[in-house]
Design a protein around this motif. Structure first.
Motif, mmCIF file in Angstrom:
data_model
loop_
_atom_site.group_PDB
_atom_site.id
_atom_site.type_symbol
_atom_site.label_atom_id
_atom_site.label_comp_id
_atom_site.label_asym_id
_atom_site.label_seq_id
_atom_site.Cartn_x
_atom_site.Cartn_y
_atom_site.Cartn_z
ATOM 1 N N TYR A 153 0.887 -1.102 0.097
ATOM 2 C CA TYR A 153 -0.104 0.105 0.000
ATOM 3 C C TYR A 153 0.806 1.272 0.118
ATOM 4 C CZ TYR A 153 -3.621 -3.237 1.389
ATOM 5 O OH TYR A 153 -4.491 -4.205 1.615
ATOM 6 N N GLY A 154 1.970 1.332 -0.963
ATOM 7 C CA GLY A 154 2.854 2.549 -0.894
ATOM 8 C C GLY A 154 2.080 3.868 -1.284
ATOM 9 N N GLU A 155 1.140 3.824 -1.819
ATOM 10 C CA GLU A 155 0.424 4.955 -2.169
ATOM 11 C C GLU A 155 -0.236 5.631 -0.910
ATOM 12 O OE1 GLU A 155 -2.826 1.638 -2.352
ATOM 13 O OE2 GLU A 155 -0.800 1.948 -2.832
ATOM 14 N N LYS A 156 -0.473 4.990 0.147
ATOM 15 C CA LYS A 156 -0.899 5.628 1.326
ATOM 16 C C LYS A 156 -0.053 6.590 2.014
ATOM 17 C CE LYS A 156 -4.771 3.192 1.322
ATOM 18 N NZ LYS A 156 -6.273 4.204 1.252
ATOM 19 N N HIS A 157 1.209 6.678 1.572
ATOM 20 C CA HIS A 157 2.337 7.288 2.145
ATOM 21 C C HIS A 157 2.625 8.457 1.299
ATOM 22 C CE1 HIS A 157 3.122 4.596 5.411
ATOM 23 N NE2 HIS A 157 3.994 5.356 5.739
ATOM 24 N N GLU A 158 2.804 9.708 1.993
ATOM 25 C CA GLU A 158 3.245 10.777 1.139
ATOM 26 C C GLU A 158 4.659 10.626 0.228
ATOM 27 O OE1 GLU A 158 4.738 14.893 0.090
ATOM 28 O OE2 GLU A 158 5.744 13.635 1.256
ATOM 29 N N ARG A 159 4.650 11.011 -0.713
ATOM 30 C CA ARG A 159 5.718 10.705 -1.558
ATOM 31 C C ARG A 159 7.278 10.882 -0.959
ATOM 32 N NH1 ARG A 159 3.360 14.900 -4.377
ATOM 33 N NH2 ARG A 159 2.552 13.599 -5.571
ATOM 34 N N ASN A 160 7.334 12.190 -0.040
ATOM 35 C CA ASN A 160 8.735 12.537 0.216
ATOM 36 C C ASN A 160 8.999 12.032 1.612
ATOM 37 O OD1 ASN A 160 9.925 13.649 -2.066
ATOM 38 N ND2 ASN A 160 8.567 15.434 -1.550
ATOM 39 N N HIS A 161 8.005 11.493 2.339
ATOM 40 C CA HIS A 161 7.997 10.896 3.811
ATOM 41 C C HIS A 161 7.544 9.353 3.844
ATOM 42 C CE1 HIS A 161 7.558 15.335 3.689
ATOM 43 N NE2 HIS A 161 8.324 15.235 4.758
ATOM 44 N N ARG A 162 8.458 8.423 3.681
ATOM 45 C CA ARG A 162 8.311 7.117 3.604
ATOM 46 C C ARG A 162 9.316 6.735 4.566
ATOM 47 N NH1 ARG A 162 4.960 6.611 -1.194
ATOM 48 N NH2 ARG A 162 5.788 4.419 -1.461
ATOM 49 N N GLU A 199 11.481 11.074 8.880
ATOM 50 C CA GLU A 199 10.428 11.857 8.707
ATOM 51 C C GLU A 199 9.129 11.369 8.173
ATOM 52 O OE1 GLU A 199 13.268 13.234 7.331
ATOM 53 O OE2 GLU A 199 14.168 13.835 9.031
ATOM 54 N N PHE A 200 7.929 11.876 9.312
ATOM 55 C CA PHE A 200 6.855 11.360 8.564
ATOM 56 C C PHE A 200 5.843 12.322 8.698
ATOM 57 C CE2 PHE A 200 2.516 9.729 9.612
ATOM 58 C CZ PHE A 200 2.211 9.095 8.496
ATOM 59 N N VAL A 201 4.874 12.638 7.455
ATOM 60 C CA VAL A 201 4.028 13.613 7.504
ATOM 61 C C VAL A 201 2.869 12.692 6.621
ATOM 62 C CG1 VAL A 201 3.000 15.651 6.228
ATOM 63 C CG2 VAL A 201 5.330 15.734 7.343
ATOM 64 N N VAL A 202 1.566 12.862 7.253
ATOM 65 C CA VAL A 202 0.516 12.101 6.704
ATOM 66 C C VAL A 202 -0.111 12.994 5.485
ATOM 67 C CG1 VAL A 202 -1.289 13.520 7.627
ATOM 68 C CG2 VAL A 202 -1.592 10.899 7.152
ATOM 69 N N ARG A 203 -0.391 12.134 4.430
ATOM 70 C CA ARG A 203 -1.023 12.788 3.198
ATOM 71 C C ARG A 203 -2.222 13.704 3.180
ATOM 72 N NH1 ARG A 203 -0.366 9.890 -1.837
ATOM 73 N NH2 ARG A 203 -2.549 10.548 -2.425
ATOM 74 N N ASP A 250 -4.878 14.095 1.792
ATOM 75 C CA ASP A 250 -6.164 13.424 1.708
ATOM 76 C C ASP A 250 -6.450 12.395 2.446
ATOM 77 O OD1 ASP A 250 -4.471 11.749 0.521
ATOM 78 O OD2 ASP A 250 -5.360 11.660 -1.186
ATOM 79 N N ALA A 251 -5.702 12.492 3.894
ATOM 80 C CA ALA A 251 -5.800 11.213 4.857
ATOM 81 C C ALA A 251 -5.956 12.166 6.324
ATOM 82 C CB ALA A 251 -4.556 10.435 5.088
ATOM 83 N N VAL A 252 -6.479 11.033 6.962
ATOM 84 C CA VAL A 252 -7.041 11.613 8.497
ATOM 85 C C VAL A 252 -5.628 11.613 9.287
ATOM 86 C CG1 VAL A 252 -8.133 11.555 10.445
ATOM 87 C CG2 VAL A 252 -9.184 11.544 8.247
ATOM 88 N N CYS A 253 -5.130 12.146 9.965
ATOM 89 C CA CYS A 253 -3.878 12.176 10.845
ATOM 90 C C CYS A 253 -4.284 11.709 12.219
ATOM 91 C CB CYS A 253 -2.855 13.314 10.962
ATOM 92 S SG CYS A 253 -1.519 13.158 11.754
ATOM 93 N N GLY A 254 -3.732 10.609 12.790
ATOM 94 C CA GLY A 254 -3.855 10.405 14.022
ATOM 95 C C GLY A 254 -3.210 11.054 15.010
ATOM 96 N N SER A 255 -3.258 10.937 16.195
ATOM 97 C CA SER A 255 -2.326 11.971 17.280
ATOM 98 C C SER A 255 -1.997 10.844 18.488
ATOM 99 C CB SER A 255 -3.579 12.708 17.844
ATOM 100 O OG SER A 255 -2.760 14.051 18.611
ATOM 101 N N THR A 256 -1.374 11.671 19.340
ATOM 102 C CA THR A 256 -0.521 11.058 20.563
ATOM 103 C C THR A 256 -0.695 11.709 21.788
ATOM 104 O OG1 THR A 256 1.410 12.353 20.014
ATOM 105 C CG2 THR A 256 1.289 10.565 18.822
ATOM 106 N N ILE A 257 0.039 11.456 22.659
ATOM 107 C CA ILE A 257 0.083 12.029 23.951
ATOM 108 C C ILE A 257 0.750 13.508 23.911
ATOM 109 C CG2 ILE A 257 -0.220 10.111 25.365
ATOM 110 C CD1 ILE A 257 2.711 10.579 26.145
ATOM 111 N N GLY A 258 1.445 13.783 22.813
ATOM 112 C CA GLY A 258 2.371 14.931 22.516
ATOM 113 C C GLY A 258 1.681 16.268 22.713
#
Length: 467
Positions: free
Chosen positions: A347-356, A396-400, A402-410
């Motif tokens: 499912y490589g298309e689920k990641h932003e092209r520069n953050h994999r 580094e990771f950035v969500v696409r 067109d996708a929903v970003c999860g969250s953390t305790i941060g």
């Protein structure tokens, strides 16, 4: 804790790093948040940490070079080491993670009997990939409250693993021809574990509270070294009986339950235990392992409580006053350590092209413009300097978009405390499945990054100019 690690002989390896062995043992022996806290305490005690209570006066206990821990609800843990040069107005070097994972939990009244089957009622906890729970060998673990003969009550860990006593069976494809096209099930009536068979000649046995199967209560009583009638209540998680293993063609993976987020919890506690030069540190080094992150952190022992705020205040007030505590917060830093999404080969298309991010590529710094992750340019700059000194690569990771970003305790702790915060993790696949997959070779650099952070943050911070 017991060293229960599997998969080494089958891969023909004569040596597995101790950190990896310890991580898998930690995961295998932590089928519930209560067990995770107990395992963490074992690690801390070996490193010289001593228990304190929130009900005690800390001013007469806490000293420079001291190492302490306490629990809340026995599912959240705070451990800290006071630098030898810590004084009023100094800062805190902190790492936060969480002990909970998506799972099924027994209902207060779990007794179910249908069509001759004994079943147990369960609730879904968190956002699990529930389809992965079908056709697995399951057991239960958690804690029970026991009434003693003298009228007192005690907290007891219970763990029925590795005995497979439960299973959620799939419906045969002959009765559900569309199962491979669109797998759907009713979460209330079709997602109920089977416990046994109730023959017509047997009398239905209930617990003294008339809430649970007596066969289940008998097992819990044996595990808690008590009698069934002394069990007042319990909190039980269902857990997969299959232990975590070293896996892959060259032993590059671990397959295990609860990698999110016991992987980070173990590494944080190990780093705090291993960190050196405490006597020359001007900061307090602190690890907090919260419960209830998977359901929003809104509890008395979650990240959205006053737990960390009051802990920092109480430590600071042992050396100064309220103003000193507030001053110290602006010299502090929190690493929110949770797992990250590695790029998936299918499912490589689920990641932003520069953050994999890739598995075994090193810790991942997580960014989000909407502050679903708490990372900023300042906090990433500081961590990059830590990583440079540690010799650890970062991803580094950035969500696409067109996708929903999860969250953390941060973001939660950052807004609660007003402290500089960064979100990091290690890449993994199958997040929130009953069994997850992560890198065997990420354990050591992840732990090393945290250890060097504890040892050198105070000196690094003095070179950063940004109010």
């Amino acid at each position: 804790y017991q060293r229960r690690v599997h998969g080494e002989k089958s891969l023909g390896r004569s040596f597995v790093p101790m950190s990896l062995t310890d991580l898998l043992a930690f995961i295998n022996d932590s089928p519930s948040p209560f067990h995770a806290v107990a395992q963490a305490i074992t690690l801390l005690q070996r490193a010289g940490f001593v228990e304190i209570k929130e009900t005690e006066d800390w001013k007469i206990t806490i000293r420079n070079n001291g190492k302490y821990y306490f629990t809340r609800n026995r599912s959240t843990l705070v451990a800290f080491a006071v630098g030898g040069h810590y004084a009023q107005g100094c800062g805190f070097s902190m790492i936060g993670a969480h002990t909970d994972s998506p799972c099924l939990k027994l209902k207060p009244r779990s007794y179910i009997e249908r069509d001759g089957y004994m079943q147990v009622g369960v609730q879904q906890y968190g956002g699990g990939i529930w389809a992965s729970w079908f056709d697995r060998d399951l057991s239960v673990a958690g804690r029970a409250m026991i009434r003693e003969a003298d009228g007192s009550y005690r907290h007891a860990l219970v763990n029925l693993l590795p005995e497979p006593i439960l299973r959620i069976p799939n419906l045969a494809i002959h009765l559900n021809r569309e199962v491979n096209d669109d797998f759907k099930f009713g979460k209330e009536d079709q997602f109920v574990p089977v416990f046994g068979l109730r023959s017509a000649s047997r009398v239905a046995g209930l617990s003294p509270q008339n809430n649970h199967h007596s066969e289940l209560l008998d097992r819990l009583a044996r595990a808690a070294d008590t009698s069934p009638d002394r069990i007042v209540d319990f909190e039980l998680c269902l857990a997969d009986c299959q232990p975590g293993v070293v896996a892959g063609a060259n032993g590059e993976f671990i397959f295990a339950a609860r990698i999110d987020n016991l992987y980070s919890s173990y590494c944080a506690v190990a780093a705090l235990s291993q960190a050196e030069s405490l006597d020359s540190d001007s900061n307090v080094r602190l690890v907090v392992l919260f419960d209830n992150e998977e359901i929003g952190s809104q509890s008395a022992y979650g990240a959205d409580s006053a737990l960390l705020t009051t802990t920092i205040e109480r430590i600071a007030l042992s050396f100064g006053n309220q103003a000193d505590a507030l001053q110290g917060l602006q010299k502090s830093f929190l690493i929110s350590a949770d797992m990250a999404h590695a790029v998936h080969p299918n499912y490589g298309e689920k990641h932003e092209r520069n953050h994999r991010p890739v598995i075994n590529g090193g810790p991942v710094v997580k960014f989000n413009a909407n502050q679903r992750y708490a990372t900023t340019a300042v906090t990433s700059c500081i961590l990059r300097e830590v990583a440079l000194r540690a010799g650890v690569p970062l991803q580094e990771f950035v969500v696409r978009n067109d996708a929903v970003c999860g969250s953390t305790i941060g973001p939660i702790t950052s807004s609660q405390l007003g402290v500089r915060t960064i979100d990091i993790g290690c890449g993994q696949l199958s997040m929130h499945s009953i069994r997850e997959m992560a890198g065997a070779h990420d354990v050591e650099p992840y732990t090393k990054l945290m250890r060097v952070f504890f040892e050198q943050f105070a000196s690094i911070d003095r070179s950063v100019q940004c109010d």
